[in-house]
Design an enzyme around this catalytic site. Structure first.
Site, PDB file in Angstrom:
ATOM      1  N   ARG A 114     131.132  89.256  -8.964  1.00 44.71           N
ATOM      2  CA  ARG A 114     131.860  90.478  -8.593  1.00 44.71           C
ATOM      3  C   ARG A 114     133.184  90.109  -7.946  1.00 44.71           C
ATOM      4  NH1 ARG A 114     129.699  95.386  -7.613  1.00 44.71           N
ATOM      5  NH2 ARG A 114     127.670  94.581  -7.015  1.00 44.71           N
ATOM      6  N   ASN A 164     138.278  92.146  -4.510  1.00 37.63           N
ATOM      7  CA  ASN A 164     139.568  92.837  -4.468  1.00 37.63           C
ATOM      8  C   ASN A 164     140.389  92.269  -5.612  1.00 37.63           C
ATOM      9  OD1 ASN A 164     142.413  93.219  -3.988  1.00 37.63           O
ATOM     10  ND2 ASN A 164     141.949  93.820  -1.883  1.00 37.63           N
ATOM     11  N   GLU A 173     139.095  78.151  -4.896  1.00 32.02           N
ATOM     12  CA  GLU A 173     139.477  76.860  -5.465  1.00 32.02           C
ATOM     13  C   GLU A 173     139.412  76.840  -6.989  1.00 32.02           C
ATOM     14  OE1 GLU A 173     136.477  75.068  -3.043  1.00 32.02           O
ATOM     15  OE2 GLU A 173     137.957  74.062  -1.804  1.00 32.02           O
ATOM     16  N   GLN A 224     144.813  84.714  -5.425  1.00 35.26           N
ATOM     17  CA  GLN A 224     144.139  83.438  -5.182  1.00 35.26           C
ATOM     18  C   GLN A 224     144.164  82.575  -6.435  1.00 35.26           C
ATOM     19  OE1 GLN A 224     143.464  82.211  -2.241  1.00 35.26           O
ATOM     20  NE2 GLN A 224     141.259  82.379  -2.160  1.00 35.26           N
ATOM     21  N   PHE A 279     144.203  74.944   2.993  1.00 35.89           N
ATOM     22  CA  PHE A 279     143.888  74.160   1.797  1.00 35.89           C
ATOM     23  C   PHE A 279     142.980  72.972   2.100  1.00 35.89           C
ATOM     24  CE2 PHE A 279     148.348  75.784   1.086  1.00 35.89           C
ATOM     25  CZ  PHE A 279     147.957  76.890   0.353  1.00 35.89           C
ATOM     26  N   GLY A 286     133.867  81.141   1.664  1.00 36.51           N
ATOM     27  CA  GLY A 286     134.230  82.070   2.731  1.00 36.51           C
ATOM     28  C   GLY A 286     133.903  83.521   2.432  1.00 36.51           C
ATOM     29  N   LYS A 292     131.016  85.168  -6.673  1.00 36.55           N
ATOM     30  CA  LYS A 292     131.076  83.706  -6.593  1.00 36.55           C
ATOM     31  C   LYS A 292     132.464  83.319  -6.081  1.00 36.55           C
ATOM     32  CE  LYS A 292     129.669  83.027 -10.913  1.00 36.55           C
ATOM     33  NZ  LYS A 292     129.163  82.377 -12.157  1.00 36.55           N
ATOM     34  N   GLY A 293     132.579  82.058  -5.693  1.00 37.12           N
ATOM     35  CA  GLY A 293     133.807  81.593  -5.051  1.00 37.12           C
ATOM     36  C   GLY A 293     134.996  81.591  -5.991  1.00 37.12           C
ATOM     37  N   THR A 305     144.010  84.200   2.546  1.00 35.74           N
ATOM     38  CA  THR A 305     143.268  84.508   1.335  1.00 35.74           C
ATOM     39  C   THR A 305     142.973  85.998   1.176  1.00 35.74           C
ATOM     40  OG1 THR A 305     141.397  83.895   2.697  1.00 35.74           O
ATOM     41  CG2 THR A 305     142.140  82.289   1.112  1.00 35.74           C
TER      42      THR A 305
END
Ligand code: MOS
Length: 736
Positions: A619, A622, A696, A629, A247, A516, A692-693, A475
């Site tokens: 996209r 998973n 968070e 997440q 974190f 990541g 994209k991320g 993650t």
């Protein structure tokens, strides 16, 4: 490849087998639940291995007058007591550059290591640590943010984001706005509270150092350690295949790694150490508390004319990192006149650094609450207010969004949650002793891309091995990398071996800042792309039209088994680098949170009843790990809204509740029905995966939706997080 242009149709779109995106179970799941996954403190290195224990400073600021180590040195099993008197000279810098320890008699913060006791067993080291007799000359320190605001300064530039931004004329536009909100919100000090404590096993082979350590960004950590120990970076190897949560608390390097490395070098033996839960609070980093003033000025229809966000946070005088809580305010809503400012207050408490969604996580607790207050003042539905302020381009940078489907998230979320059943007037809905309310808030988080490299190798037995210095902090990195390689090479995921968590592998971004998966996955995508071309050429096929499936490569005319083409093995490298797309497009992930809470009409106890997050993040690699997440982030947001609060003793700079009994995070009983869904989206500007991320995104705005639901339930607006019952009690409606 450098991200300088849009990504066209690629192997994940055309002829894909649908492996990427599938809700696949974690490939490392079995290892995790059977204890086969080894964490840093579980590593062993022969019978000569020693154990270290940290002795923390017990004053907030001052000087060590004397330090008597004789009793500790005579204690059973003790082989070394390191203090500033026998520690080596080290490199210096802020916490992203170096982490020197035991540098001198001065004490800059409570919990700063003052000694490190090394013994044959951890218990002996710990027992002897209490025999180290330290006497101090305390001096007066500045500990609390709110009483030291007069010391605030403009922080240096950070990560390309400037502390202040101005567009138009905020002051006069706000003053003239027919409808205004001007409120101040506060968020507390927070601790990462990851499950695995910080731990390191250090050993030297000549002048080469190997550290088994819990670290999120191995290549960054390697640099920090090399700088600190004044050794070449190639002489430092970090190994971290499994990490029990981070974190942000394991983004950089902490004292466990440096102390173990120094002791191991002096003793020429492996040294292992772990921080206790209590030590983690003081010895490692935390999230600063914040004081945030939000000003919103609109016309009578709710169109924003002026938007302002002022943020105060604190850090050690030698640090530049500030809590960038106004970042999202620069891009989330339209409006011609804008002002955001960050100020940093030097404080004599431990280093403040990144914690999940540094910036947005606490910035949205303020902004999205203010938007709710504004909606009420305008007599508008909070969703309608957001729709009226949807920008057509980034309102400060005047560049397009790479992709933005916030309105779709709002509408889909409203439909699924039953938002139309919400009574806009607070305090109207009762369920027994509970006052029931609904709230919503927007989620947004920046989408950075970081340099990453990968190697993929296909062997004659038909297995492919992926190698990169990436990490998996829980993650799902192992799993998504296996999916990407399987999809690209036309192999089943069982045939993919993922080897990460070691700096002997190609440099990778690591796990941080929601970069990541996109960064490491794109490097792997590129490596697989190169390997496909090599295989196609070997097979005499056109790499553009050859299809990879079932362990074979096929053209219109022929099909060849990959194992017949690779000889003794064939490998390829890939690389992704940020490019002009990061400057030419405003890149964020988006979402909408919906929460329903009950507030006990007599005691003010708050219970979350149900919660839904609807997100778009390009996209989805998973569907299962992405949902996990998102839910994990939302639970974190529940903690920010209702529970988490590091209590500082303002006299001594000491964290009073430094354990998980007193620092409350949500437990199962706090989390009832909760769900997260992702709407379909591809982002052609973000990276080759078009993702994209998400790491968070879930926390961003989650807490504000709960604060807004509490207001809707009982009419009490609490602007100081966390919203505990003591703050609610006096504001509850009086019952007849
Ligand atoms: Mo994150 S706070 O970059 O681990």
């Amino acid at each position: 490849m450098e991200m300088n242009s849009p990504v066209g149709a690629n192997a994940l779109d055309v002829g894909a087998d649908g492996i990427v995106g599938k809700p696949m179970d974690r490939v490392d799941g079995r290892l995790k639940v059977t204890g086969g996954a080894r964490y840093a403190y579980e590593m062993r290195q022969g019978p000569s291995m020693l154990y270290g224990f940290v002795v923390e400073a017990s004053i907030g600021k001052g000087k060590i007058r004397s330090i008597d180590t004789r009793a500790a040195e005579k204690a059973p099993g003790v082989v070394l007591v390191l203090t500033h008197r026998n520690a080596p000279e080290q490199g210096t810098g802020n916490h992203r550059e170096a982490h020197p320890v035991l540098t001198g008699p001065q004490v800059t913060r409570y919990g700063e290591p003052v000694a490190f006791v090394v013994a044959d067993s951890f218990e002996q080291a710990r027992a002897a640590a209490y025999l180290v007799d330290v006497k101090y000359d305390p001096s007066s320190g500045k500990y609390a943010l709110r009483t030291n605001l007069d010391q605030a300064r403009v922080p240096h530039q950070r990560d390309g984001a400037v502390a202040d931004s101005t567009v138009g004329d905020f002051a006069s536009a706000f003053a003239d706005a027919p409808v205004q909100i001007d409120e101040t919100y506060t968020t507390p000090l927070q601790s990462h509270a990851m499950m695995e404590p910080h731990a390191t096993l250090a050993m030297w082979d000549g002048d080469k150092l190997v550290l088994h350590t819990a670290n999120q960004m191995l290549n960054q950590g390697q640099k920090v350690i090399a700088t600190t120990l004044k050794i070449p970076v190639e002489n430092v190897r970090l190994v971290s295949p499994f990490i029990g949560g981070g974190f942000g608390g394991k983004l950089w390097v902490n004292a466990d790694a440096i102390l173990a490395a120094i002791a191991s070098r002096q003793l020429q033996r492996p040294v292992k150490t772990a921080l206790t839960r209590q030590q983690i609070f003081h010895v490692t980093t935390h999230r600063s508390d914040t004081i945030q003033r939000i000003r919103l000025g609109t016309d009578r229809d709710g169109r924003i004319l002026a938007i302002g966000h002022d943020v105060f946070s604190g850090n050690l005088p030698t640090e530049q990192t500030y809590e960038a809580a106004a970042l999202q305010t620069r891009t989330l809503y339209a409006g011609p006149n804008r002002l955001t400012r960050h100020r940093l207050v030097p404080l004599d408490i431990p280093v403040a650094s990144s914690m999940r969604a540094p910036g947005e996580a606490v910035g949205l607790l303020a902004l999205e609450c203010a938007m709710d207050e504004l909606a009420e003042k305008l007599n508008l539905d909070p969703i309608e207010l957001r729709m009226r302020n949807e920008p057509s381009e980034d309102p400060e940078k005047h560049i397009p969004y790479s992709s933005r489907h916030l309105i779709a998230c709002l509408q889909e979320g409203a439909r699924r949650f039953g938002w139309d059943k919400r009574n806009a007037k607070p305090g109207q809905v009762r369920d027994g002793r509970w006052l029931v309310g609904m709230g919503m808030a927007v989620a947004t988080r920046g989408n950075p891309l970081q340099l990453s490299k990968a190697n993929v190798r296909l062997d004659s037995d038909g297995t492919a091995t992926v190698r990169m210095a990436m990490t998996d902090i829980g993650t799902g990195t192992y799993t998504i990398l296996a999916q990407i390689a399987a999809e690209m090479l036309g192999l089943p995921t069982e045939r993919i071996r993922v080897e990460i968590g070691d700096t002997i592998f190609p440099q990778a971004a690591g796990s941080g800042g929601s970069f990541g998966a996109g960064s490491s996955g794109s490097a792997l995508f590129e490596a697989c792309h190169v390997l496909r071309e090599k295989l196609a050429r070997t097979a005499g096929m056109d790499p553009k039209t050859a299809r990879f499936a079932n362990g074979s490569i096929a053209s219109e005319e022929q099909s060849r088994k990959l194992t017949d083409l690779v000889g003794t093995g064939m490998d390829a490298d890939g690389e992704i680098q940020p490019g002009s797309n990061n400057k030419n497009f405003s890149q964020q992930s988006y979402g909408a949170h919906f929460a329903e809470v009950g507030v006990d009409v007599d005691t003010g106890e708050v219970r979350l009843r149900r919660m839904l997050g609807v997100f778009t993040a390009g996209r989805v690699l998973n569907a299962k790990t992405a949902r996990s997440q998102a839910i994990g982030g939302m639970v974190f947001g529940v903690g920010a809204a209702l529970h988490e609060d590091v209590t500082l003793d303002p006299r001594f700079g000491y964290y009073v509740n430094h354990d998980l009994a007193e620092y409350h995070v949500p437990v199962h009983a706090d989390i009832p029905t909760i769900d997260a869904i992702f709407l379909a989206e591809l982002d052609n500007e973000s990276n080759p995966l078009k993702s994209k991320g998400i790491g968070e995104l879930g926390i961003c705005g989650a807490g504000a939706s709960i604060a807004n639901a509490i207001y809707n339930a009982c009419g009490a607006r609490i602007r100081d997080y966390p919203i505990t019952l003591d703050k609610l009690l006096a504001k509850l409606p009086v019952q007849a």
